[in-house]
Design a protein around this motif. Sequence first.
Motif, mmCIF file in Angstrom:
data_model
loop_
_atom_site.group_PDB
_atom_site.id
_atom_site.type_symbol
_atom_site.label_atom_id
_atom_site.label_comp_id
_atom_site.label_asym_id
_atom_site.label_seq_id
_atom_site.Cartn_x
_atom_site.Cartn_y
_atom_site.Cartn_z
ATOM 1 N N UNK A 1 31.819 6.140 -33.971
ATOM 2 C CA UNK A 1 33.195 6.240 -33.916
ATOM 3 C C UNK A 1 34.148 5.372 -34.262
ATOM 4 N N UNK A 2 35.150 5.301 -34.994
ATOM 5 C CA UNK A 2 35.961 4.176 -35.206
ATOM 6 C C UNK A 2 36.618 3.835 -33.972
ATOM 7 N N UNK A 3 36.602 2.506 -33.780
ATOM 8 C CA UNK A 3 37.389 1.967 -32.679
ATOM 9 C C UNK A 3 38.992 1.570 -32.996
ATOM 10 N N UNK A 4 39.108 2.049 -34.310
ATOM 11 C CA UNK A 4 40.595 1.493 -34.760
ATOM 12 C C UNK A 4 41.743 2.183 -34.290
ATOM 13 N N UNK A 5 41.458 3.268 -33.756
ATOM 14 C CA UNK A 5 42.649 4.324 -33.370
ATOM 15 C C UNK A 5 42.553 5.536 -33.992
ATOM 16 N N UNK A 6 41.931 5.640 -35.255
ATOM 17 C CA UNK A 6 41.837 6.892 -36.115
ATOM 18 C C UNK A 6 41.162 7.963 -35.540
ATOM 19 N N UNK B 1 55.117 3.636 -42.857
ATOM 20 C CA UNK B 1 55.292 5.152 -44.057
ATOM 21 C C UNK B 1 54.539 6.260 -43.274
ATOM 22 N N UNK B 2 53.462 6.090 -42.687
ATOM 23 C CA UNK B 2 52.885 7.255 -41.778
ATOM 24 C C UNK B 2 52.774 6.990 -40.391
ATOM 25 N N UNK B 3 52.812 8.105 -39.461
ATOM 26 C CA UNK B 3 53.149 8.132 -38.344
ATOM 27 C C UNK B 3 52.047 8.700 -37.342
ATOM 28 N N UNK B 4 51.411 8.625 -36.595
ATOM 29 C CA UNK B 4 50.441 9.400 -35.702
ATOM 30 C C UNK B 4 50.784 10.149 -34.708
ATOM 31 N N UNK B 5 50.047 11.382 -34.727
ATOM 32 C CA UNK B 5 50.404 12.456 -34.147
ATOM 33 C C UNK B 5 50.289 12.080 -32.481
ATOM 34 N N UNK B 6 50.947 12.696 -31.640
ATOM 35 C CA UNK B 6 50.963 12.291 -30.316
ATOM 36 C C UNK B 6 49.935 12.634 -29.314
ATOM 37 N N UNK B 7 49.191 13.742 -29.963
ATOM 38 C CA UNK B 7 47.996 14.140 -29.183
ATOM 39 C C UNK B 7 46.911 13.191 -29.000
ATOM 40 N N UNK B 8 46.454 12.868 -28.032
ATOM 41 C CA UNK B 8 45.543 11.896 -27.751
ATOM 42 C C UNK B 8 44.236 11.920 -28.529
ATOM 43 N N UNK B 9 43.695 13.469 -28.762
ATOM 44 C CA UNK B 9 42.484 13.505 -29.381
ATOM 45 C C UNK B 9 42.444 13.827 -30.836
ATOM 46 N N UNK C 1 45.651 12.248 -36.334
ATOM 47 C CA UNK C 1 45.997 12.387 -37.791
ATOM 48 C C UNK C 1 47.434 11.610 -37.912
ATOM 49 N N UNK C 2 47.482 11.262 -39.200
ATOM 50 C CA UNK C 2 48.900 10.425 -39.457
ATOM 51 C C UNK C 2 49.553 11.593 -40.688
ATOM 52 N N UNK C 3 50.920 11.187 -40.641
ATOM 53 C CA UNK C 3 52.028 11.997 -41.451
ATOM 54 C C UNK C 3 52.923 11.109 -41.995
#
Length: 319
Positions: free
Chosen positions: A32-37, A101-109, A112-114
């Motif tokens: 798993x990526x530890x970077x937040x994606x 430019x892209x922002x991450x969905x608020x759902x913890x699991x 995804x970015x948009x």
Amino acid sequence: MMNSKAKPAGSDGENKGDAVCAICDNGGNLTCCDGGCKRSFHLDESEGSACRLALGLTKDEAKRIMDTEEGFVCKNCEYKQHQCFACGLLGSSDLSSSKPEVFQCEHGDCGRFYHPKCVANLLYPDGEEEATLFEHQVAAGLEFPCPMHECCVCREGENKEDEEMQFAVCRRCPTTYHRKCLPEEILFRTKKGPNGAMCRAWDDVLPDRILIYCMKHDIVRKLKTASRDHIVFPDAEKLTTKVPDAEKLTTKVPDAEKLTVKVPDAEKLTKVSGTSVSPRFAASNTNQCFCSGHMDSFAPKSLFMHPQPGSCGWISDED
Ligand SMILES: [Zn+2]
Ligand SMILES: [Zn+2]
Ligand SMILES: [Zn+2]
Ligand SMILES: [Zn+2]
Ligand SMILES: [Zn+2]
Ligand SMILES: [Zn+2]
């Protein structure tokens, strides 16, 4: 996810990664990526070397990451350049920069970015004014749940306890159905014969969810999945050699004029990616060979130097 085999070492269980690999959509021994994606990847060779190669890791590098506790951060997270899950283009996700430019969905699991515009258009398909307002709010930092968290047919949420209300989630685009709302043409088994069609839904891959490729994507017969050229990593070499400061890059590029000057060798790209299976979604925007000349991209062209993973032969690594 409980039965994710994502690397537990060093992540204290808080790192709930995806149960399947972001590149090949298979399970197995994932890191798993530890970077937040929140994505997981095959670093080992259990599914062949394609995923590791797409990550740009040598065998030794991959082994070192798996053997040590230091964890793994993918190139997107390292350079804070993530793809919009709606349009597929890379954009800066660096909230400390002057122009994320892209922002991450608020759902913890979710992870995804948009682009604000992309997610606004998805959430408010009929309300132009609402969409514009929402776009500005997201750009200003409003947290938002992305379209993956409601069924695109009935607009209800998920209930993992109720089988009919479990979610079927597309691996390639923000499309989610309940099991009960799933269109008939999304088949759980390949149908042979003249009116045959490929399997698009799997029940046993994700915990309490169905993995699907929705009808927007062609199934590549050889892979039995949608084409695997959907992941774009930032060009690390460019980011580090040409623009030593990754932040500078994000603040520098967004204007189209500069982009035209920067476009790498379009001819090369066309040649290399000529072998790729024509992707219908996202890649038509990201893969410059299909739309050179279009300047509607937010993302710097320089980030597309490399052909997409999957376009240079690694498809044939598996059958
Ligand atoms: Zn994989
Ligand atoms: Zn990552
Ligand atoms: Zn987008
Ligand atoms: Zn989401
Ligand atoms: Zn539904
Ligand atoms: Zn889809």
